[in-house]
Motif scaffolding. Structure first.
Motif, PDB file in Angstrom:
ATOM      1  N   THR A 164       0.852  -1.184   0.000  1.00  0.00           N
ATOM      2  CA  THR A 164       0.000   0.000   0.000  1.00  0.00           C
ATOM      3  C   THR A 164       0.889   1.236   0.000  1.00  0.00           C
ATOM      4  O   THR A 164       1.331   1.681   1.043  1.00  0.00           O
ATOM      5  CB  THR A 164      -0.925   0.023   1.236  1.00  0.00           C
ATOM      6  N   PRO A 165       1.164   1.762  -1.188  1.00  0.00           N
ATOM      7  CA  PRO A 165       2.086   2.897  -1.281  1.00  0.00           C
ATOM      8  C   PRO A 165       1.428   4.220  -0.898  1.00  0.00           C
ATOM      9  O   PRO A 165       1.382   5.155  -1.691  1.00  0.00           O
ATOM     10  CB  PRO A 165       2.478   2.869  -2.763  1.00  0.00           C
ATOM     11  N   GLY A 166       0.907   4.287   0.280  1.00  0.00           N
ATOM     12  CA  GLY A 166       0.310   5.528   0.746  1.00  0.00           C
ATOM     13  C   GLY A 166      -1.091   5.738   0.228  1.00  0.00           C
ATOM     14  O   GLY A 166      -1.540   5.083  -0.703  1.00  0.00           O
ATOM     15  N   ARG A 167      -1.808   6.644   0.850  1.00  0.00           N
ATOM     16  CA  ARG A 167      -3.196   6.882   0.468  1.00  0.00           C
ATOM     17  C   ARG A 167      -3.246   7.840  -0.730  1.00  0.00           C
ATOM     18  O   ARG A 167      -2.758   8.964  -0.678  1.00  0.00           O
ATOM     19  CB  ARG A 167      -3.946   7.478   1.659  1.00  0.00           C
ATOM     20  N   GLN A 168      -3.841   7.359  -1.799  1.00  0.00           N
ATOM     21  CA  GLN A 168      -3.998   8.186  -3.001  1.00  0.00           C
ATOM     22  C   GLN A 168      -5.474   8.191  -3.364  1.00  0.00           C
ATOM     23  O   GLN A 168      -6.180   7.233  -3.068  1.00  0.00           O
ATOM     24  CB  GLN A 168      -3.232   7.589  -4.188  1.00  0.00           C
ATOM     25  N   PRO A 169      -5.906   9.229  -4.046  1.00  0.00           N
ATOM     26  CA  PRO A 169      -7.301   9.218  -4.481  1.00  0.00           C
ATOM     27  C   PRO A 169      -7.513   8.166  -5.561  1.00  0.00           C
ATOM     28  O   PRO A 169      -6.580   7.766  -6.251  1.00  0.00           O
ATOM     29  CB  PRO A 169      -7.515  10.627  -5.040  1.00  0.00           C
ATOM     30  N   ALA A 170      -8.753   7.719  -5.693  1.00  0.00           N
ATOM     31  CA  ALA A 170      -9.081   6.741  -6.723  1.00  0.00           C
ATOM     32  C   ALA A 170      -8.841   7.365  -8.098  1.00  0.00           C
ATOM     33  O   ALA A 170      -9.122   8.549  -8.312  1.00  0.00           O
ATOM     34  CB  ALA A 170     -10.537   6.320  -6.583  1.00  0.00           C
ATOM     35  N   PRO A 171      -8.322   6.595  -9.034  1.00  0.00           N
ATOM     36  CA  PRO A 171      -8.142   7.128 -10.392  1.00  0.00           C
ATOM     37  C   PRO A 171      -9.506   7.360 -11.058  1.00  0.00           C
ATOM     38  O   PRO A 171     -10.479   6.677 -10.738  1.00  0.00           O
ATOM     39  CB  PRO A 171      -7.349   6.029 -11.099  1.00  0.00           C
ATOM     40  N   ARG A 172      -9.543   8.285 -11.998  1.00  0.00           N
ATOM     41  CA  ARG A 172     -10.827   8.627 -12.637  1.00  0.00           C
ATOM     42  C   ARG A 172     -10.667   8.721 -14.152  1.00  0.00           C
ATOM     43  O   ARG A 172      -9.592   9.011 -14.652  1.00  0.00           O
ATOM     44  CB  ARG A 172     -11.369   9.949 -12.080  1.00  0.00           C
ATOM     45  N   TRP A 173     -11.759   8.510 -14.832  1.00  0.00           N
ATOM     46  CA  TRP A 173     -11.826   8.723 -16.270  1.00  0.00           C
ATOM     47  C   TRP A 173     -11.873  10.237 -16.547  1.00  0.00           C
ATOM     48  O   TRP A 173     -12.168  11.020 -15.632  1.00  0.00           O
ATOM     49  CB  TRP A 173     -13.087   8.064 -16.840  1.00  0.00           C
ATOM     50  N   PRO A 174     -11.614  10.630 -17.792  1.00  0.00           N
ATOM     51  CA  PRO A 174     -11.650  12.072 -18.100  1.00  0.00           C
ATOM     52  C   PRO A 174     -12.980  12.732 -17.723  1.00  0.00           C
ATOM     53  O   PRO A 174     -13.008  13.921 -17.389  1.00  0.00           O
ATOM     54  CB  PRO A 174     -11.427  12.114 -19.614  1.00  0.00           C
ATOM     55  N   ASP A 175     -14.075  11.973 -17.748  1.00  0.00           N
ATOM     56  CA  ASP A 175     -15.361  12.576 -17.382  1.00  0.00           C
ATOM     57  C   ASP A 175     -15.604  12.580 -15.877  1.00  0.00           C
ATOM     58  O   ASP A 175     -16.675  12.994 -15.412  1.00  0.00           O
ATOM     59  CB  ASP A 175     -16.512  11.876 -18.120  1.00  0.00           C
ATOM     60  N   GLY A 176     -14.619  12.106 -15.115  1.00  0.00           N
ATOM     61  CA  GLY A 176     -14.735  12.195 -13.662  1.00  0.00           C
ATOM     62  C   GLY A 176     -15.203  10.920 -12.979  1.00  0.00           C
ATOM     63  O   GLY A 176     -15.162  10.826 -11.743  1.00  0.00           O
ATOM     64  N   ARG A 177     -15.640   9.959 -13.757  1.00  0.00           N
ATOM     65  CA  ARG A 177     -16.123   8.721 -13.133  1.00  0.00           C
ATOM     66  C   ARG A 177     -14.952   7.879 -12.638  1.00  0.00           C
ATOM     67  O   ARG A 177     -13.896   7.831 -13.256  1.00  0.00           O
ATOM     68  CB  ARG A 177     -16.961   7.922 -14.124  1.00  0.00           C
ATOM     69  N   VAL A 178     -15.167   7.218 -11.513  1.00  0.00           N
ATOM     70  CA  VAL A 178     -14.107   6.401 -10.918  1.00  0.00           C
ATOM     71  C   VAL A 178     -13.732   5.249 -11.840  1.00  0.00           C
ATOM     72  O   VAL A 178     -14.597   4.621 -12.450  1.00  0.00           O
ATOM     73  CB  VAL A 178     -14.581   5.855  -9.550  1.00  0.00           C
ATOM     74  N   ARG A 179     -12.444   5.006 -11.952  1.00  0.00           N
ATOM     75  CA  ARG A 179     -11.951   3.816 -12.658  1.00  0.00           C
ATOM     76  C   ARG A 179     -11.848   2.669 -11.660  1.00  0.00           C
ATOM     77  O   ARG A 179     -11.324   2.840 -10.562  1.00  0.00           O
ATOM     78  CB  ARG A 179     -10.544   4.063 -13.205  1.00  0.00           C
ATOM     79  N   LEU A 180     -12.275   1.490 -12.082  1.00  0.00           N
ATOM     80  CA  LEU A 180     -12.147   0.322 -11.211  1.00  0.00           C
ATOM     81  C   LEU A 180     -10.849  -0.439 -11.490  1.00  0.00           C
ATOM     82  O   LEU A 180     -10.463  -1.314 -10.721  1.00  0.00           O
ATOM     83  CB  LEU A 180     -13.340  -0.610 -11.385  1.00  0.00           C
ATOM     84  N   GLY A 181     -10.210  -0.139 -12.600  1.00  0.00           N
ATOM     85  CA  GLY A 181      -8.964  -0.819 -12.935  1.00  0.00           C
ATOM     86  C   GLY A 181      -7.773   0.097 -12.780  1.00  0.00           C
ATOM     87  O   GLY A 181      -7.831   1.123 -12.089  1.00  0.00           O
ATOM     88  N   ALA A 182      -6.687  -0.296 -13.450  1.00  0.00           N
ATOM     89  CA  ALA A 182      -5.459   0.505 -13.379  1.00  0.00           C
ATOM     90  C   ALA A 182      -5.596   1.732 -14.278  1.00  0.00           C
ATOM     91  O   ALA A 182      -6.218   1.663 -15.341  1.00  0.00           O
ATOM     92  CB  ALA A 182      -4.270  -0.334 -13.831  1.00  0.00           C
ATOM     93  N   PRO A 183      -5.018   2.859 -13.895  1.00  0.00           N
ATOM     94  CA  PRO A 183      -5.013   4.025 -14.790  1.00  0.00           C
ATOM     95  C   PRO A 183      -4.074   3.775 -15.963  1.00  0.00           C
ATOM     96  O   PRO A 183      -3.239   2.867 -15.916  1.00  0.00           O
ATOM     97  CB  PRO A 183      -4.517   5.153 -13.886  1.00  0.00           C
ATOM     98  N   PRO A 184      -4.182   4.576 -17.033  1.00  0.00           N
ATOM     99  CA  PRO A 184      -3.332   4.372 -18.205  1.00  0.00           C
ATOM    100  C   PRO A 184      -1.852   4.383 -17.829  1.00  0.00           C
ATOM    101  O   PRO A 184      -1.409   5.188 -17.008  1.00  0.00           O
ATOM    102  CB  PRO A 184      -3.672   5.558 -19.109  1.00  0.00           C
ATOM    103  N   GLY A 185      -1.113   3.451 -18.422  1.00  0.00           N
ATOM    104  CA  GLY A 185       0.321   3.394 -18.182  1.00  0.00           C
ATOM    105  C   GLY A 185       0.715   2.645 -16.922  1.00  0.00           C
ATOM    106  O   GLY A 185       1.893   2.467 -16.644  1.00  0.00           O
ATOM    107  N   LYS A 186      -0.272   2.223 -16.149  1.00  0.00           N
ATOM    108  CA  LYS A 186       0.011   1.493 -14.907  1.00  0.00           C
ATOM    109  C   LYS A 186      -0.528   0.076 -15.024  1.00  0.00           C
ATOM    110  O   LYS A 186      -1.350  -0.228 -15.893  1.00  0.00           O
ATOM    111  CB  LYS A 186      -0.674   2.179 -13.714  1.00  0.00           C
ATOM    112  N   LYS A 187      -0.061  -0.762 -14.144  1.00  0.00           N
ATOM    113  CA  LYS A 187      -0.666  -2.080 -14.056  1.00  0.00           C
ATOM    114  C   LYS A 187      -0.896  -2.439 -12.592  1.00  0.00           C
ATOM    115  O   LYS A 187      -0.302  -1.838 -11.686  1.00  0.00           O
ATOM    116  CB  LYS A 187       0.187  -3.128 -14.759  1.00  0.00           C
TER     117      LYS A 187
END
Lengths: 132, 365
Positions: free
Chosen positions: B126-149
């Motif tokens: 757990t690399p520290g508390r970060q906000p949930a990643p989001r799509w450009p329209d603001g909706r939460v992403r349930l998977g990895a953000p682009p460029g991450k795995k």
């Protein structure tokens, strides 16, 4: 010749290794087949189809043109004993009552069994059915 | 703690799951002897070790340990041990009198190197508390953000139980510490409670997942090897890719289609799922389940009448909150709710794992 037998053996082995898919819901739900009779040699095949609707188990004995609706099924889940009752008619049209009492064995197995006594009219015997 | 050790825990925990009927976690055994055979097979590798007992008799033990493909990724090759190497193995023995055990540590005597160890606690990623990643329209992403795995890994609960204020003690496989707690697990109908207790008393020996059948229902989110979401927004669906079982997948339609009629839906392990978003929460309605699986670790029963309403939210980058309402009037006296959280595993893909029924029986004599 030996090669042919070996090939048959492999086919049989492959069949035996097919994964079985167990029905894991209500233990009585499903199709059961086996036989009943008064002696070891006098046996009659029986097929039972049972289903649990959330309130009671219902079903048929020997589904088809001569099927017999199951009138009641009582299950004691403390010891998994089962009592099945049904009514039919003999060849002369006389009413015949069927009462079977048995116990479920190997509850978690796909091929679990129900064995016990089977009374059909005045004839009393034993039965064993296995879930298909 | 070395990286290999941390990986060892995850792998061993995954391998040990659904094995309560095989291994007796209450006992320990130390085995010292020469390696006679190495079976580097998926899903679990085995060592065979000749061990001399107190009477001087040599017995050959089968020692199960990690998942070969994942161990190889971490640098432990099949040739890390050679036939004839003397090892000391700390292990959990099999039930009964079989010479079989599940390794928690393997030490190579000639070098003193610890090849494999299960630490007391898993390594948190757990690399520290970060906000949930989001799509450009603001909706939460349930998977990895682009460029991450990454993927969703360990669940905070070992089994699904009804949400109450009281905690119910159970082990990682969902076995109750006290069987009299069964009434607190869920509002069972009498037959269902009897079936659940039977499964618990028999140490989950009939678990379909132990025979490589898919982890349907909520269990897919607590299975070893994790899962990930692939949101195909342009297609109006979300794929759930599962590391447990046989790397199955599930489809959640988010294109607005209505749920099917119960009598018309083809019954399966993962049901017929339609979802929609309520703010940052994905709400998924599912019916159409078969009865071939246990819907959670521990052996909760269900019937084809099972209707699940799942709610997924991501309060921060590393946490998935999972809540499920179970409605099965043929099994439970009323609808009930349970859930858990799932931790994000960063910078890794789901381990490659394929369940193979009876794989070990092909080489354990």
């Amino acid at each position: 010749m030996a090669g042919r037998w070996f090939a048959r053996f492999l086919v049989l082995l492959a069949f035996l290794m097919l994964p079985v898919v167990a029905q894991q819901g209500h233990p009585l739900t499903g199709t059961w087949s086996g036989d009943w009779g008064a002696t070891a040699t006098q046996r009659a095949p029986i097929t039972l189809v049972m289903d649990w609707d959330g309130k009671k188990v219902s079903g048929l004995i020997n589904p088809g043109p001569d099927s017999i609706p199951i009138a009641s099924v009582y299950v004691d889940v403390s010891n998994w004993t089962v009592r099945i009752e049904a009514d039919t008619k003999d060849a002369s049209g006389n009413a015949v009552h069927i009462a079977a009492e048995g116990r479920l064995e190997d509850l978690g197995s796909y091929h679990r069994t129900l064995t016990g006594t089977w009374r059909q009219g005045a004839t009393k015997g034993d039965f064993k059915i296995t879930r298909d | 703690m070395t990286r290999l050790a941390a990986v060892g825990f995850v792998l061993a925990a995954a391998a040990f799951a659904q094995r309560a009927a095989t291994y007796d976690r209450e006992r320990k055994v130390t085995l010292k002897g020469a390696v006679t055979r190495i079976e580097w097979v998926n899903p679990h590798a085995f060592l065979f070790v000749n061990v001399r007992d107190a009477a001087g008799t040599v017995q050959n033990w089968a020692v199960e340990f990690g998942e070969p493909l994942e161990l190889e990724k971490e640098g432990w090759k099949a040739n890390a041990l050679r036939i004839g190497d003397v090892v000391t193995v700390d292990a959990i023995p099999a039930r009964g009198d079989r010479n079989q055990a599940f390794a928690t540590s393997v030490v190579l005597t000639r070098t003193g190197k610890r090849l494999f160890v299960v630490p007391a606690q898993p390594a948190a990623t757990t690399p520290g508390r970060q906000p949930a990643p989001r799509w450009p329209d603001g909706r939460v992403r349930l998977g990895a953000p682009p460029g991450k795995k990454g993927y969703w890994g360990p669940a905070s609960a070992s089994a699904l139980v009804e949400e109450t204020r009281e905690k119910i003690a159970m082990n990682r496989e969902g076995l109750l510490a006290d069987l009299s707690d069964a009434d607190r697990v869920a509002p069972f109908l009498p037959w269902a409670k009897a079936v659940y207790e039977y499964r618990q008393r028999t140490l989950l020996k009939d678990d379909p997942m132990a025979r490589c059948l898919p982890p349907g229902g909520p269990r897919q989110f607590q299975a070893p090897n994790g899962f990930q979401f692939v949101e195909q927004r342009e297609l109006g669906r979300i794929l759930v890719l599962l590391g447990g079982g046989d790397r199955n997948w599930r489809v959640i339609y988010t294109d607005g289609r209505p749920q099917g009629e119960p009598d018309e839906v083809v019954r399966g392990y993962y049901g017929n799922s339609v979802g929609h978003w309520e703010g940052d929460t994905l709400v998924v309605d599912s019916i159409g389940y078969n009865e071939h699986f246990w819907m959670t670790n521990g052996g909760l029963p269900h019937t084809e009448a099972l209707h699940l309403t799942e709610r997924f939210s991501r309060p921060d980058f590393n946490t998935l909150k999972y809540q499920v309402k179970v409605d099965d009037p043929r099994t439970y006296t009323r609808p009930w709710t349970g859930g858990w959280t799932v931790a994000w595993v960063s910078d890794r893909e789901i381990p490659e794992y394929f369940c193979e029924e009876n794989a070990e029986s092909t080489f354990i004599r």
